[in-house]
Scaffold this motif. Sequence first.
Motif, mmCIF file in Angstrom:
data_model
loop_
_atom_site.group_PDB
_atom_site.id
_atom_site.type_symbol
_atom_site.label_atom_id
_atom_site.label_comp_id
_atom_site.label_asym_id
_atom_site.label_seq_id
_atom_site.Cartn_x
_atom_site.Cartn_y
_atom_site.Cartn_z
ATOM 1 N N TYR A 4 0.839 -1.195 0.000
ATOM 2 C CA TYR A 4 0.000 0.000 0.000
ATOM 3 C C TYR A 4 0.875 1.246 0.000
ATOM 4 C CZ TYR A 4 -3.931 -2.999 1.094
ATOM 5 O OH TYR A 4 -4.890 -3.969 1.037
ATOM 6 N N ILE A 5 0.485 2.229 -0.773
ATOM 7 C CA ILE A 5 1.205 3.505 -0.798
ATOM 8 C C ILE A 5 0.935 4.206 0.538
ATOM 9 C CG2 ILE A 5 1.466 5.723 -1.980
ATOM 10 C CD1 ILE A 5 2.242 3.216 -3.685
ATOM 11 N N THR A 6 2.000 4.530 1.271
ATOM 12 C CA THR A 6 1.839 5.160 2.585
ATOM 13 C C THR A 6 2.224 6.629 2.601
ATOM 14 O OG1 THR A 6 4.039 4.405 3.253
ATOM 15 C CG2 THR A 6 2.147 3.017 3.876
ATOM 16 N N ILE A 8 3.494 10.133 -0.126
ATOM 17 C CA ILE A 8 4.008 10.805 -1.318
ATOM 18 C C ILE A 8 4.518 12.141 -0.814
ATOM 19 C CG2 ILE A 8 3.451 11.831 -3.554
ATOM 20 C CD1 ILE A 8 1.258 9.664 -3.832
ATOM 21 N N VAL A 20 7.586 8.252 -3.869
ATOM 22 C CA VAL A 20 6.438 7.445 -3.456
ATOM 23 C C VAL A 20 6.969 6.386 -2.502
ATOM 24 C CG1 VAL A 20 4.654 5.841 -4.242
ATOM 25 C CG2 VAL A 20 5.221 7.848 -5.636
ATOM 26 N N GLU A 21 6.331 6.268 -1.329
ATOM 27 C CA GLU A 21 6.785 5.311 -0.313
ATOM 28 C C GLU A 21 5.836 4.123 -0.255
ATOM 29 O OE1 GLU A 21 8.728 6.589 3.505
ATOM 30 O OE2 GLU A 21 6.797 5.874 4.264
ATOM 31 N N LEU A 22 6.436 2.935 -0.181
ATOM 32 C CA LEU A 22 5.670 1.693 -0.200
ATOM 33 C C LEU A 22 6.347 0.665 0.698
ATOM 34 C CD1 LEU A 22 3.566 -0.220 -1.688
ATOM 35 C CD2 LEU A 22 5.390 -0.646 -3.299
ATOM 36 N N ARG A 32 11.274 3.460 -1.259
ATOM 37 C CA ARG A 32 10.947 4.788 -1.769
ATOM 38 C C ARG A 32 11.437 4.895 -3.211
ATOM 39 N NH1 ARG A 32 12.606 9.009 3.070
ATOM 40 N NH2 ARG A 32 10.917 8.410 4.487
ATOM 41 N N PRO A 38 3.674 10.859 -9.576
ATOM 42 C CA PRO A 38 2.814 9.745 -9.166
ATOM 43 C C PRO A 38 1.499 9.664 -9.935
ATOM 44 C CG PRO A 38 3.567 11.009 -7.262
ATOM 45 C CD PRO A 38 3.928 11.795 -8.484
ATOM 46 N N VAL A 42 -1.960 8.054 -1.769
ATOM 47 C CA VAL A 42 -1.763 7.410 -0.473
ATOM 48 C C VAL A 42 -2.972 6.522 -0.191
ATOM 49 C CG1 VAL A 42 -1.570 7.801 2.011
ATOM 50 C CG2 VAL A 42 -0.260 9.217 0.426
ATOM 51 N N ILE A 52 3.360 3.075 -10.924
ATOM 52 C CA ILE A 52 3.077 4.023 -9.839
ATOM 53 C C ILE A 52 3.237 5.475 -10.287
ATOM 54 C CG2 ILE A 52 3.671 2.395 -8.008
ATOM 55 C CD1 ILE A 52 6.346 3.959 -7.718
#
Length: 96
Positions: A4-6, A8, A20-22, A32, A38, A42, A52
């Motif tokens: 899940y994207i947590t 940006i 983008v952090e995942l 990242r 993006p 999130v 992404i």
Amino acid sequence: ISGYITKIAYAYEGSDLLYVELPPPALPYVARAHYVVPSVEVGDAVQLGTKIGTLASLQSRYRGITNHVHLELYDAGKRIDAEQVIVAVQVPATQG
């Protein structure tokens, strides 16, 4: 990477470059992907191979550099060498 994207966020203070952090749920890491525009938000779920975003231009910050995506991996908040974790896989070319 699936998960899940947590987050940006901006890669640098005063910059328009994003990451983008995942965090993959089955692994103790946070990934990242830097320098993307993006196409996710999130909370979005992504699977391995999901797009992404698109490549962002780095020219405003690093004149003459080749545009690229920069991947960082973190373990317990500490950046680690992604090459020690991620293994390249040859995908056969499709015929057609």
